[in-house]
Design a protein around this motif. Structure first.
Motif, PDB file in Angstrom:
ATOM      1  N   PHE A 342       6.600  -7.546  11.230  1.00  0.00           N
ATOM      2  CA  PHE A 342       6.188  -6.640  10.149  1.00  0.00           C
ATOM      3  C   PHE A 342       4.892  -5.991  10.567  1.00  0.00           C
ATOM      4  O   PHE A 342       4.015  -6.624  11.153  1.00  0.00           O
ATOM      5  N   GLY A 343       4.789  -4.690  10.309  1.00  0.00           N
ATOM      6  CA  GLY A 343       3.606  -3.970  10.760  1.00  0.00           C
ATOM      7  C   GLY A 343       3.232  -2.841   9.827  1.00  0.00           C
ATOM      8  O   GLY A 343       4.080  -2.305   9.098  1.00  0.00           O
ATOM      9  N   TYR A 344       1.956  -2.476   9.860  1.00  0.00           N
ATOM     10  CA  TYR A 344       1.435  -1.433   8.976  1.00  0.00           C
ATOM     11  C   TYR A 344       0.269  -0.764   9.689  1.00  0.00           C
ATOM     12  O   TYR A 344      -0.522  -1.419  10.374  1.00  0.00           O
ATOM     13  N   PRO A 345       0.116   0.560   9.531  1.00  0.00           N
ATOM     14  CA  PRO A 345      -0.979   1.265  10.215  1.00  0.00           C
ATOM     15  C   PRO A 345      -2.327   1.001   9.559  1.00  0.00           C
ATOM     16  O   PRO A 345      -2.420   0.480   8.447  1.00  0.00           O
ATOM     17  N   ARG A 346      -3.355   1.388  10.269  1.00  0.00           N
ATOM     18  CA  ARG A 346      -4.697   1.348   9.713  1.00  0.00           C
ATOM     19  C   ARG A 346      -4.858   2.471   8.686  1.00  0.00           C
ATOM     20  O   ARG A 346      -3.917   3.229   8.439  1.00  0.00           O
ATOM     21  N   ASP A 347      -6.002   2.593   8.086  1.00  0.00           N
ATOM     22  CA  ASP A 347      -6.213   3.527   6.974  1.00  0.00           C
ATOM     23  C   ASP A 347      -6.385   4.959   7.473  1.00  0.00           C
ATOM     24  O   ASP A 347      -7.503   5.459   7.623  1.00  0.00           O
ATOM     25  N   THR A 355     -12.466   0.348  14.773  1.00  0.00           N
ATOM     26  CA  THR A 355     -13.539   0.549  13.790  1.00  0.00           C
ATOM     27  C   THR A 355     -13.011   1.099  12.463  1.00  0.00           C
ATOM     28  O   THR A 355     -13.733   1.098  11.470  1.00  0.00           O
ATOM     29  N   ILE A 356     -11.787   1.562  12.437  1.00  0.00           N
ATOM     30  CA  ILE A 356     -11.196   2.131  11.220  1.00  0.00           C
ATOM     31  C   ILE A 356     -10.702   1.000  10.325  1.00  0.00           C
ATOM     32  O   ILE A 356     -10.176  -0.006  10.790  1.00  0.00           O
ATOM     33  N   THR A 357     -10.865   1.172   9.028  1.00  0.00           N
ATOM     34  CA  THR A 357     -10.588   0.097   8.069  1.00  0.00           C
ATOM     35  C   THR A 357      -9.091  -0.215   7.947  1.00  0.00           C
ATOM     36  O   THR A 357      -8.239   0.552   8.396  1.00  0.00           O
ATOM     37  N   THR A 358      -8.795  -1.344   7.298  1.00  0.00           N
ATOM     38  CA  THR A 358      -7.422  -1.838   7.181  1.00  0.00           C
ATOM     39  C   THR A 358      -7.113  -2.252   5.733  1.00  0.00           C
ATOM     40  O   THR A 358      -6.425  -3.251   5.505  1.00  0.00           O
ATOM     41  N   VAL A 359      -7.603  -1.498   4.771  1.00  0.00           N
ATOM     42  CA  VAL A 359      -7.434  -1.869   3.358  1.00  0.00           C
ATOM     43  C   VAL A 359      -5.957  -1.990   2.992  1.00  0.00           C
ATOM     44  O   VAL A 359      -5.511  -2.999   2.413  1.00  0.00           O
ATOM     45  N   TYR A 360      -5.155  -0.975   3.317  1.00  0.00           N
ATOM     46  CA  TYR A 360      -3.745  -0.992   2.931  1.00  0.00           C
ATOM     47  C   TYR A 360      -2.929  -1.927   3.817  1.00  0.00           C
ATOM     48  O   TYR A 360      -1.965  -2.540   3.343  1.00  0.00           O
ATOM     49  N   LYS A 361      -3.309  -2.027   5.056  1.00  0.00           N
ATOM     50  CA  LYS A 361      -2.649  -3.001   5.943  1.00  0.00           C
ATOM     51  C   LYS A 361      -2.815  -4.411   5.391  1.00  0.00           C
ATOM     52  O   LYS A 361      -1.860  -5.198   5.363  1.00  0.00           O
ATOM     53  N   ASP A 362      -4.012  -4.743   4.946  1.00  0.00           N
ATOM     54  CA  ASP A 362      -4.259  -6.074   4.390  1.00  0.00           C
ATOM     55  C   ASP A 362      -3.435  -6.299   3.119  1.00  0.00           C
ATOM     56  O   ASP A 362      -2.910  -7.404   2.888  1.00  0.00           O
ATOM     57  N   ARG A 363      -3.313  -5.265   2.299  1.00  0.00           N
ATOM     58  CA  ARG A 363      -2.476  -5.382   1.095  1.00  0.00           C
ATOM     59  C   ARG A 363      -1.025  -5.662   1.479  1.00  0.00           C
ATOM     60  O   ARG A 363      -0.353  -6.494   0.849  1.00  0.00           O
ATOM     61  N   PHE A 364      -0.546  -4.962   2.492  1.00  0.00           N
ATOM     62  CA  PHE A 364       0.829  -5.159   2.956  1.00  0.00           C
ATOM     63  C   PHE A 364       1.028  -6.590   3.465  1.00  0.00           C
ATOM     64  O   PHE A 364       2.019  -7.252   3.120  1.00  0.00           O
ATOM     65  N   TYR A 365       0.106  -7.082   4.272  1.00  0.00           N
ATOM     66  CA  TYR A 365       0.205  -8.456   4.763  1.00  0.00           C
ATOM     67  C   TYR A 365       0.232  -9.442   3.588  1.00  0.00           C
ATOM     68  O   TYR A 365       1.014 -10.395   3.579  1.00  0.00           O
ATOM     69  N   ARG A 366      -0.630  -9.208   2.608  1.00  0.00           N
ATOM     70  CA  ARG A 366      -0.656 -10.117   1.454  1.00  0.00           C
ATOM     71  C   ARG A 366       0.678 -10.096   0.711  1.00  0.00           C
ATOM     72  O   ARG A 366       1.141 -11.140   0.222  1.00  0.00           O
ATOM     73  N   ASP A 426      -9.297  -8.537  17.573  1.00  0.00           N
ATOM     74  CA  ASP A 426     -10.148  -9.706  17.323  1.00  0.00           C
ATOM     75  C   ASP A 426     -11.298  -9.376  16.385  1.00  0.00           C
ATOM     76  O   ASP A 426     -11.917 -10.278  15.809  1.00  0.00           O
ATOM     77  N   SER A 427     -11.582  -8.096  16.170  1.00  0.00           N
ATOM     78  CA  SER A 427     -12.653  -7.672  15.258  1.00  0.00           C
ATOM     79  C   SER A 427     -12.161  -7.367  13.846  1.00  0.00           C
ATOM     80  O   SER A 427     -12.968  -7.026  12.976  1.00  0.00           O
ATOM     81  N   ASP A 428     -10.863  -7.500  13.610  1.00  0.00           N
ATOM     82  CA  ASP A 428     -10.304  -7.191  12.285  1.00  0.00           C
ATOM     83  C   ASP A 428     -10.487  -8.386  11.358  1.00  0.00           C
ATOM     84  O   ASP A 428      -9.542  -9.131  11.052  1.00  0.00           O
ATOM     85  N   ALA A 429     -11.712  -8.552  10.880  1.00  0.00           N
ATOM     86  CA  ALA A 429     -12.062  -9.761  10.120  1.00  0.00           C
ATOM     87  C   ALA A 429     -11.269  -9.881   8.824  1.00  0.00           C
ATOM     88  O   ALA A 429     -10.814 -10.970   8.458  1.00  0.00           O
ATOM     89  N   SER A 430     -11.067  -8.774   8.113  1.00  0.00           N
ATOM     90  CA  SER A 430     -10.382  -8.873   6.819  1.00  0.00           C
ATOM     91  C   SER A 430      -8.906  -9.222   6.997  1.00  0.00           C
ATOM     92  O   SER A 430      -8.357 -10.050   6.247  1.00  0.00           O
ATOM     93  N   THR A 431      -8.252  -8.605   7.977  1.00  0.00           N
ATOM     94  CA  THR A 431      -6.843  -8.935   8.231  1.00  0.00           C
ATOM     95  C   THR A 431      -6.707 -10.379   8.675  1.00  0.00           C
ATOM     96  O   THR A 431      -5.798 -11.102   8.235  1.00  0.00           O
TER      97      THR A 431
END
Length: 445
Positions: A342-347, A355-366, A426-431
């Motif tokens: 399962f995969g989702y793009p960055r914002d 460096t680009i955020t992953t707000v919606y990607k994190d929602r998808f993972y959740r 490795d820098s995607d702390a929120s994901t």
């Protein structure tokens, strides 16, 4: 017609595949192996549920060559273990190919002399996974072009003819429809089986343990995302050949290795011309131990990467329906289910940089993880997942984020895709926090 050799190796064919129930997982005795128990997995006498990842490039990093990087492999495995990741889905084949976007080097070319450097890289990867008590799913060819795959096998036996994916002269679904000829070509399948025999019968050069006796391997997988045809169509004349290939290839693996599970590598409905009867028939063989499904909202136009705020919810509703459909199919067959991609793009529409955020990607993972946890708690068949994919410390050196032949910073995003499109850095702390929380929840079940 299936070639004579393929038919002889296959044993029982289409009729058995479409009428027999159950699966062979229950017969597995050794406690270290992952086995099937009804609609769940067991390992070491306990239920086995897991949070997993895709890391297709493990064998390349594990190779003791100029393109390998064993130190990095160790670091990436340590990072994944720290997240609670217990299972890795890795590529165990790559056909050296004329196709435009295929990875090099490959595990094999047209000859029967296979790339021992890469095979030793796979040995090393499995040995390092064993140290960290991880299990692996190894897929043995690819429907798509990025590792050579079925199109390459066909080119080896048809006089060198092939078409590239996304060639404007051959628009979708020509690539997929052409590729499906693999299921009717006895010569191509014989070469595929020769390679299967070499890998499944291999002894690990690092540990000295035969692959067939190694509980680090959870399952062999027939292919990455095999499809009977391209788009959703009413008439799919190749379906009997597709079912026969699944049943006979899976049975062949079982003759070489009775200890491990076997799965198809299917996307589920999207890889089955969007027909539930095709999913059921493709997974009814007793030699197929569990179902797989993949979920790609962006690739399937369920949302718009350029307008995530306006389209995320509609896509999430389709994701929920897709998961529910596969839970129902797995329950019908009485087999476990894994969401193994399962995969989702960055914002942002062209957002590949870490460096680009992953707000919606994190929602998808959740969303994916919540569905798994809820179904697992209810005793359902949804027992594990593998996000796509782990990029780790890799960074592209190219401003256009495109892979170039010779690049050694392997990422979870394969060479045909923008580097950074779907992978987790490795820098995607929120994901990573989302992954860690889910892994903890699964371990507590």
């Amino acid at each position: 017609m299936i070639g004579r050799r393929a038919a002889l190796l296959g044993g029982v064919g289409l009729v058995a595949a479409c009428t027999a129930g159950g699966h062979l997982g229950e017969a597995r005795a050794p406690s270290g192996f992952v086995t099937v128990d009804g609609t769940g997995f067991r390992r070491g006498g306990k239920p086995y549920r897991y949070a997993g990842a895709n890391i297709w490039y493990g064998a390349w990093l594990g190779a003791d060559t100029a393109y390998g990087n064993r130190a990095r492999l160790g670091r990436e495995l340590d990072r994944l273990k720290a997240l609670g990741v217990r299972n890795l889905r890795i590529l165990g084949s790559a056909e050296l190919s004329p196709l435009k976007n295929s990875i090099t080097p490959g595990f094999r070319d047209k000859s029967a002399t296979y790339n021992e450097d890469l095979l030793k890289g796979l040995d090393w990867t499995l040995a390092e996974m064993a140290k960290r008590d991880m299990t692996g799913v190894i897929y043995l060819t690819n429907f798509w072009e990025w590792s050579g795959g079925m199109m390459t096998y066909l080119s080896w036996v048809n006089g060198g003819k092939f078409i590239n994916m996304n060639d404007p002269a051959h628009p979708w679904p020509e690539f997929a429809d052409w590729n499906a000829a693999f299921y009717t070509n006895g010569q191509a399948q014989a070469m595929y089986r020769d390679y299967i025999r070499a890998v499944v019968s291999r002894t690990n050069s690092v540990t000295g343990v035969a692959y067939a006796a190694d509980p680090t391997i959870m399952a062999w997988q027939l292919a990455n995302e095999p499809r009977p045809a391209g788009g959703a169509t009413v008439a799919v004349p190749n379906l009997p050949n597709f079912y026969r290939w699944i049943d006979e290839a899976a049975r062949y693996i079982k003759t070489l290795d009775p200890n491990h599970l076997v799965s198809t590598g299917s996307e589920g409905l999207k890889g089955s011309v969007e027909r539930e009867d095709v999913v059921l028939a493709a997974h009814r063989s007793p030699s197929i131990d569990y179902l797989t499904t993949h979920i790609w909202p962006n690739n399937w136009t369920w949302m718009d990467a350029g307008n995530l705020a306006g389209t995320y919810d509609a896509g999430a509703a389709k994701v929920a329906e897709y998961i529910d459909a596969h839970i129902r199919l797995a329950t019908t067959l009485g087999k476990p289910l894994v969401i193994e991609e399962f995969g989702y793009p960055r914002d942002g529409k062209t957002a590949y940089d870490p460096t680009i955020t992953t707000v919606y990607k994190d929602r998808f993972y959740r969303q994916i993880y919540a569905a798994i946890e809820a179904n697992a708690k209810a005793g359902g068949p949804l027992t594990g997942s593998n996000f796509w994919a782990w990029n780790g410390e890799a960074r592209t050196p190219h401003a256009d984020h495109r892979f170039q032949r010779g690049d050694l910073g392997y990422m979870g995003d394969p060479p045909h895709e923008p580097q950074g499109w779907y992978g987790v850095f490795d820098s995607d702390a929120s994901t990573q926090a989302v992954i860690r929380a889910h892994a903890s929840a699964m371990a507590a079940l």
